[in-house]
Scaffold this motif. Structure first.
Motif: not given
Length: 477
Positions: A383-386, A388, A439, A441, A443, A472-473
């Protein structure tokens, strides 16, 4: 005997000239004795009793605005404005005995002096040239000056103030006395130059705070926040807080008061009411997600999939996979990411690949269909925070099997359409996936990260794939 007259006093003593005639054997005749009555002194040269000028010998014979006038055997205290001409009464050459009538020798009342502050005697004028301007009392008068004979034969006091026969000026007040009267000023006035002038009490600090002078008096008042005491002069602080003027707290001060508000409120422009303080308007960073103002405070609210952390402001991901609050079946695998979760179906390897583990598919080298395909495909999720911040190292890739004389090439084979990522080789057997652009999110990004193995000794070239799925959150936390 003291007698008060109109505007002056007569002080007389019952006295008479005691003349003792004695016959002298030596002279064969009579001579006048040196014993004289009060108000007279014996003159040895003239061998007779002569009048004493009390106005000259008695200090302060008259007080106030009164003038001393010498009389035969006494003196008068008269108002200065009563006469216009200087006069000195006639003194007889030789006093003769008189009956006990309260009248002195020469037909004048016997005078013993009055009260005052201005001792002064008249300047002598031409004898008998001017008629005296003050009343003269004859020895035959039944009553002394200032009294009138009543029908019963007694002497009654004349009220000069009532009969308007006084000589007080318009600014003064007439006060009747026995045999005379007194000119004075009413309360709040004082006598200056024969005139009554208003006393400015405010000039002398009669009032503690505010003072208003009025004719003959004054009026005290107090500043706002004070009340006049019963003495009419001093002021007492008013405790305004007793009337509860403030919507929250009240603090009494000297002459006023102060309102204070509870935490989360601010004082309005009227100084008494309290308005709610909108803490959310102070900063957009007060809460990590959304701030909601409440009366006297505020509340931070987190989006679905998050809960408010212990600090009351931050949002923490709610792990639905650990709590069991998810909708995944028993055949699926629950994968948690920031703000949500997803249910992963069981792995199904595409042909000609075969499943070798829960997350890996392999294509056999002896299978002709696998000749140009990657040897293995390994499935990974993250997962990846929007939004970032970049650059950021987010994933690491490393060779697990090493062959003598071989070297490795790491690259992004697919999924990097927006050029958000690149591979940075960190050693001859490892590389790191770097996020180069933020990026937004929510997504889902799927990247095929390829590791190419090259062995020129045996003329071998092969590859392995890591299929990385990035969730992506929606939020930056």
């Amino acid at each position: 005997q003291t007698v008060e007259m109109r505007g002056f006093r007569l002080c007389s003593s019952k006295r008479f000239v005691l003349i003792l005639l004695q016959f002298s054997k030596e002279s064969g005749g009579w001579f006048l004795s040196s014993t004289c009555s009060e108000g007279f002194a014996y003159d040895r040269r003239g061998r007779q009793c002569i009048d004493v000028d009390e106005c000259r010998v008695i200090p302060d014979a008259c007080r106030g605005d009164m003038r001393c006038v010498n009389q035969n055997g006494g003196y008068l205290c008269l108002p200065r404005g009563l006469y216009s001409q200087p006069y000195r009464p006639e003194v007889p050459a030789l006093p003769e005995p008189y009956p006990d009538t309260g009248v002195g020798a020469g037909g004048y009342p016997d005078v013993s002096g009055g009260a005052g502050a201005y001792p002064e005697s008249f300047v002598p004028g031409p004898p008998r040239s001017v008629e005296p301007s003050y009343p003269r009392v004859r020895g035959t008068a039944p009553c002394i000056l200032g009294y009138t004979l009543a029908e019963d034969g007694t002497c009654n006091d004349i009220d000069e103030c009532e009969t308007n026969s006084h000589h007080c000026n318009p600014t003064q007040v007439c006060i009747n006395t026995a045999g005379g009267y007194t000119c004075s000023c009413t309360e709040g006035y004082w006598l200056i130059g024969g005139q009554c002038h208003d006393i400015d009490e405010c000039r002398y600090g009669y009032c503690q705070q505010l003072c208003a002078n009025v004719a003959g008096s004054y009026s005290c008042s107090c500043n706002p926040g004070f009340v006049l005491n019963p003495d009419g002069r001093t002021c007492q602080d008013v405790d305004e807080c007793e009337e509860e003027p403030c919507s929250h707290g009240c603090l009494n001060t000297y002459g006023s008061f102060m309102c204070n508000c509870d935490e989360g409120f601010e004082l309005a422009a009227d100084g008494t009411t309290c308005m709610d303080l909108d803490e959310c308007s102070f900063s957009e960073f007060l809460c990590q997600n959304r701030c909601v103002n409440t009366p006297g405070s505020f509340t931070c609210i987190c989006p679905p999939g998050y809960y408010v952390y212990e600090d009351g402001r931050s949002c923490e991901d709610y792990n639905e996979c650990e709590t069991g609050n998810n909708t995944c079946t028993v055949n699926q695998v629950c994968f948690n990411y920031q703000g949500g979760f997803t249910c992963l179906d069981p792995l199904q390897c595409p042909l000609p690949y075969v499943e070798v583990s829960d997350n890996q598919c392999m294509c056999a080298a002896e299978n002709p269909q696998c000749r140009d395909k990657p040897f293995t495909i390994l499935y990974r999720h993250m997962d990846l925070s929007s939004g970032r911040s970049v650059p950021a190292d987010i994933f690491q890739m490393q060779a697990t099997t090493r062959y003598p004389g071989a070297f490795y090439i790491f690259q992004i084979k697919s999924g990097n359409d927006g050029r958000e990522f690149y591979m940075r080789q960190t050693s001859n057997v490892s590389a790191t996936l770097v996020l180069t652009r933020p990026i937004k999110g929510p997504k889902v990004v799927v990247l095929d990260l390829e590791m190419v193995t090259v062995n020129n000794v045996i003329n071998f070239r092969g590859s392995s794939i890591i299929r990385l799925t990035i969730y992506v959150s929606e939020h930056p936390f």
